[in-house]
Enzyme design. Sequence first.
Site, PDB file in Angstrom:
ATOM      1  N   HIS A 173       0.827  -1.211   0.000  1.00 62.36           N
ATOM      2  CA  HIS A 173       0.000   0.000   0.000  1.00 62.36           C
ATOM      3  C   HIS A 173       0.861   1.260   0.000  1.00 62.36           C
ATOM      4  O   HIS A 173       0.410   2.311  -0.454  1.00 62.36           O
ATOM      5  CB  HIS A 173      -0.961  -0.028   1.187  1.00 62.36           C
ATOM      6  CG  HIS A 173      -2.041  -1.061   1.031  1.00 62.36           C
ATOM      7  ND1 HIS A 173      -3.108  -1.167   1.877  1.00 62.36           N
ATOM      8  CD2 HIS A 173      -2.217  -2.025   0.092  1.00 62.36           C
ATOM      9  CE1 HIS A 173      -3.898  -2.165   1.479  1.00 62.36           C
ATOM     10  NE2 HIS A 173      -3.365  -2.706   0.402  1.00 62.36           N
ATOM     11  N   ARG A 320      -6.972   2.719   1.730  1.00 67.64           N
ATOM     12  CA  ARG A 320      -7.263   1.329   2.072  1.00 67.64           C
ATOM     13  C   ARG A 320      -7.120   1.024   3.559  1.00 67.64           C
ATOM     14  O   ARG A 320      -7.214  -0.133   3.975  1.00 67.64           O
ATOM     15  CB  ARG A 320      -6.355   0.402   1.250  1.00 67.64           C
ATOM     16  CG  ARG A 320      -6.591   0.459  -0.237  1.00 67.64           C
ATOM     17  CD  ARG A 320      -5.435  -0.087  -1.068  1.00 67.64           C
ATOM     18  NE  ARG A 320      -4.313   0.856  -1.108  1.00 67.64           N
ATOM     19  CZ  ARG A 320      -3.252   0.732  -1.905  1.00 67.64           C
ATOM     20  NH1 ARG A 320      -3.171  -0.292  -2.757  1.00 67.64           N
ATOM     21  NH2 ARG A 320      -2.270   1.616  -1.875  1.00 67.64           N
TER      22      ARG A 320
HETATM   23  C1  HEM Z   1      -5.708  -9.661   4.380  1.00 66.30           C
HETATM   24  C2  HEM Z   1      -4.810  -9.297   3.521  1.00 66.30           C
HETATM   25  C3  HEM Z   1      -5.063  -8.791   2.132  1.00 66.30           C
HETATM   26  C4  HEM Z   1      -6.221  -8.482   1.501  1.00 66.30           C
HETATM   27  C5  HEM Z   1      -7.638  -8.591   2.048  1.00 66.30           C
HETATM   28  C6  HEM Z   1      -5.880  -8.004   0.175  1.00 66.30           C
HETATM   29  C7  HEM Z   1      -6.798  -7.566  -0.765  1.00 66.30           C
HETATM   30  C8  HEM Z   1      -6.452  -6.975  -1.957  1.00 66.30           C
HETATM   31  C9  HEM Z   1      -7.386  -6.385  -2.879  1.00 66.30           C
HETATM   32  C10 HEM Z   1      -8.894  -6.342  -2.693  1.00 66.30           C
HETATM   33  C11 HEM Z   1      -6.682  -5.889  -3.914  1.00 66.30           C
HETATM   34  C12 HEM Z   1      -7.232  -5.194  -5.149  1.00 66.30           C
HETATM   35  C13 HEM Z   1      -7.524  -6.198  -6.210  1.00 66.30           C
HETATM   36  C14 HEM Z   1      -7.860  -5.563  -7.535  1.00 66.30           C
HETATM   37  O1  HEM Z   1      -8.922  -4.949  -7.627  1.00 66.30           O
HETATM   38  O2  HEM Z   1      -7.089  -5.704  -8.476  1.00 66.30           O
HETATM   39  C15 HEM Z   1      -5.301  -6.147  -3.649  1.00 66.30           C
HETATM   40  C16 HEM Z   1      -4.272  -5.721  -4.458  1.00 66.30           C
HETATM   41  C17 HEM Z   1      -2.953  -5.985  -4.211  1.00 66.30           C
HETATM   42  N1  HEM Z   1      -2.451  -6.747  -3.178  1.00 66.30           N
HETATM   43 FE1  HEM Z   1      -3.497  -7.499  -1.632  1.00 66.30          FE
HETATM   44  N2  HEM Z   1      -4.529  -8.058   0.032  1.00 66.30           N
HETATM   45  C18 HEM Z   1      -3.993  -8.531   1.194  1.00 66.30           C
HETATM   46  C19 HEM Z   1      -2.663  -8.773   1.445  1.00 66.30           C
HETATM   47  C20 HEM Z   1      -1.643  -8.564   0.547  1.00 66.30           C
HETATM   48  C21 HEM Z   1      -0.271  -8.903   0.767  1.00 66.30           C
HETATM   49  C22 HEM Z   1       0.266  -9.604   1.998  1.00 66.30           C
HETATM   50  C23 HEM Z   1       0.423  -8.522  -0.346  1.00 66.30           C
HETATM   51  C24 HEM Z   1       1.897  -8.626  -0.660  1.00 66.30           C
HETATM   52  C25 HEM Z   1       2.845  -8.846   0.206  1.00 66.30           C
HETATM   53  C26 HEM Z   1      -0.519  -7.934  -1.255  1.00 66.30           C
HETATM   54  C27 HEM Z   1      -0.204  -7.420  -2.486  1.00 66.30           C
HETATM   55  C28 HEM Z   1      -1.105  -6.782  -3.318  1.00 66.30           C
HETATM   56  C29 HEM Z   1      -0.704  -6.028  -4.479  1.00 66.30           C
HETATM   57  C30 HEM Z   1       0.712  -5.827  -5.001  1.00 66.30           C
HETATM   58  C31 HEM Z   1      -1.872  -5.501  -5.014  1.00 66.30           C
HETATM   59  C32 HEM Z   1      -1.958  -4.532  -6.190  1.00 66.30           C
HETATM   60  C33 HEM Z   1      -1.729  -3.098  -5.689  1.00 66.30           C
HETATM   61  C34 HEM Z   1      -1.899  -2.083  -6.797  1.00 66.30           C
HETATM   62  O3  HEM Z   1      -3.030  -1.644  -7.012  1.00 66.30           O
HETATM   63  O4  HEM Z   1      -0.920  -1.744  -7.458  1.00 66.30           O
HETATM   64  N3  HEM Z   1      -1.761  -7.983  -0.688  1.00 66.30           N
HETATM   65  N4  HEM Z   1      -5.196  -6.829  -2.467  1.00 66.30           N
END
Ligand code: HEM
Length: 689
Positions: A173, A320
Amino acid sequence: MYVTKTNAAPRKETENMTTSKPFLHTPKGYDSSHFRLPNFQSFYGSDFSSFFGGHGSGSASAQFPSFPANNFFGGTGFFSCTPQVGPCTKSKYRSIDGSCNNLNNPNLGVANTPYGRLLPPKYSDGVQAPPVSVTGHKLTSPRQISAVLFPDAKAPDPRWTLALMQYGQIITHDMSLAAGTTQGKAHATRCCGQGLRQALPEHSRNPACFPIDIPNHDPVYSKAGIGCMEFVRTNNDVSQGCNSGQKPAEQITAVTHYLDSSNVYGSSQQVADSIREFQGGRLRVELKYGRQFPPSNNNKSAICDHVSESEACYLAGDVRVNQNPQLTVFQILQLREHNRLARELARLNPHWDDERLYQEARKIAIAEHQAVTYNEWLPLILGQETTQRNGLTYNTQDFTYDYNEQVDPSVLNDHATAAFRFFHTNIAGFLRLYDEHRSSFSALRLSDHFNRPQIIEEGNNFDDLARGMHTQPQEASDKFFTKEITLFLFRNGRPLGQDLRAIDIQRARDHGLASYNDYRHYCGLPRAHTFDDFGDLIDPESVQKLASLYHHPDDVEFTVGGSLEAIVPGALVGPTFLCILTEQFYRTRSGDRFFFENGQKDTGFTLEQVNEIRRGSISRLICDNADDVKSMQPRGFEQISHTNPVVPCSLIPAPSLEPWREHSQAQQTAQIAVQPQEGTQSFTLPFFK
Ligand code: HEM
């Protein structure tokens, strides 16, 4: 700091560096002299063909709408085709929006600019239409791929705590946010109709719609009559009218690309100012029973899924912040750390005004975050060998002198839209609460608390959750994903929600990412000509499933293939993702003029200050900023054991801020005046308190 670092010389940049665009390696291949990953051959056999084995052929289906302008921004600022940046002043401090970090290219890394890209996109129309199979067929529904290849199976990580996963989301984030997406709750734009039974007809829906088809044989959704999952495309330079369609679209990221705690401080001046107290250098807080929480968000209904008006919904540097309880706990710890630093600096330097205190506290807090990320977190994720050999970590008490203005710090689409999302595998479906004796007495179901942070203010939950994520194991790095995110994401009280894995796959199509085979090739691994060829890194059962889901090996998507690879020993990810993540974190560090260790004279710290920052740790962050956590294991990302036992916080090393003490002219004069003579009583002037 328990991580050992070597004296590896900074990696030399040899090819394709440009100061105006992301520097791209030629997709011709992987130059091992330039980029040193672990020796895959020793892990997987010299011809990469015998690790598993595989076979088969496949089928496919999907839909590809046209995509005119969409002016919604989910981020923290407004997009301009040519950001007006500069002239840059030589400030000691980072700008809020990332501008003027690179003095020759002040736009690099600025919020609301395009992601970088390693491999050219493969839009089916060459501009922005999502990819189709090389055979011309539609690709299989992402939901079907998710259900077949990424089921739920509980497998706790044997070594690492849930905090390792959770800090990863903080890093994410901080670094990127696809503009126009809402990653905290379901998007307001409706692309599905009839109670999610099917997609709205193209002519009657928002042109940015790209809903996910759910096949009628879906094991779960079909039983509830759901045939459509909401999905809105990311804003890109074509949709924003900055690219007339002569070249492929590039998606916009709404936050600064740098690892600069923009999730805490914001990516626009407007947001940054809205969360400052403008007193004592502090950030705004609301005090509740003497405990600091972020200010309330005035836009609750757009941001949170609260049930009653009195429920908390926070305002922070990143939109977020309320997404899930453990994320919010970390954001609050970071907020409190800023204010703790500001207070301590004010004590040491009573002559500093609000602005100076804010900037210095921000600078130290960002440096601490960089230290935890690079010295504590990344070696566990990428493996110590990889971080040391590629100039991501150094074993030194000196500066690292590795800033390179030729390196483009932009967050890569390949990283944010595929590789870094692999760590969704580590998410746990239930969040355990632990008391000070490390006994667990209850747990929260993740999907009950998306966008509802109130729970962390109740009773001792804040501390119990903070201890919990440093005690409970994360889920293992594997092909299994908890159904809390593959069936219940953002369900907001309903029986079913969305599927994050399916969304990850659809997002990669939205961004036109190249194929898994292309990335294998880029990373020096052989292209697969048959599905069986994927068997060098992917288990036979998954290879078989790939063959049933795709028409051709070149159709297999990076998000999918990369997530199925065998994990590299010593790391938490397979070789192809490892290659991309290493590239990203190299750029994020050496392309940042303000990176805390690099010894830049105009922007940096003294060596004494850097070595204090290096003493910080994730466990120290908890000890200093939780409500009343009195003990922690020294290595908070590692589970408690006899080699990592819980000890009183007083035994966890703490950076001293003494090296920041500065004597004003008045103080120096006063000090001389009050030097006690031998045998006389000393006394303290009020401003020495
Ligand atoms: C409870 C934990 C987490 C939840 C609920 C979550 C949820 C989400 C959601 C809803 C999206 C947007 C999806 C989309 O519309 O494309 C997202 C994007 C992303 N998540 Fe997670 N995530 C979590 C943990 C993590 C972790 C641990 C990582 C990496 C170490 C991660 C890496 C990413 C990345 C790189 C994106 C794209 C960001 C961007 O917009 O450039 N997330 N995640």
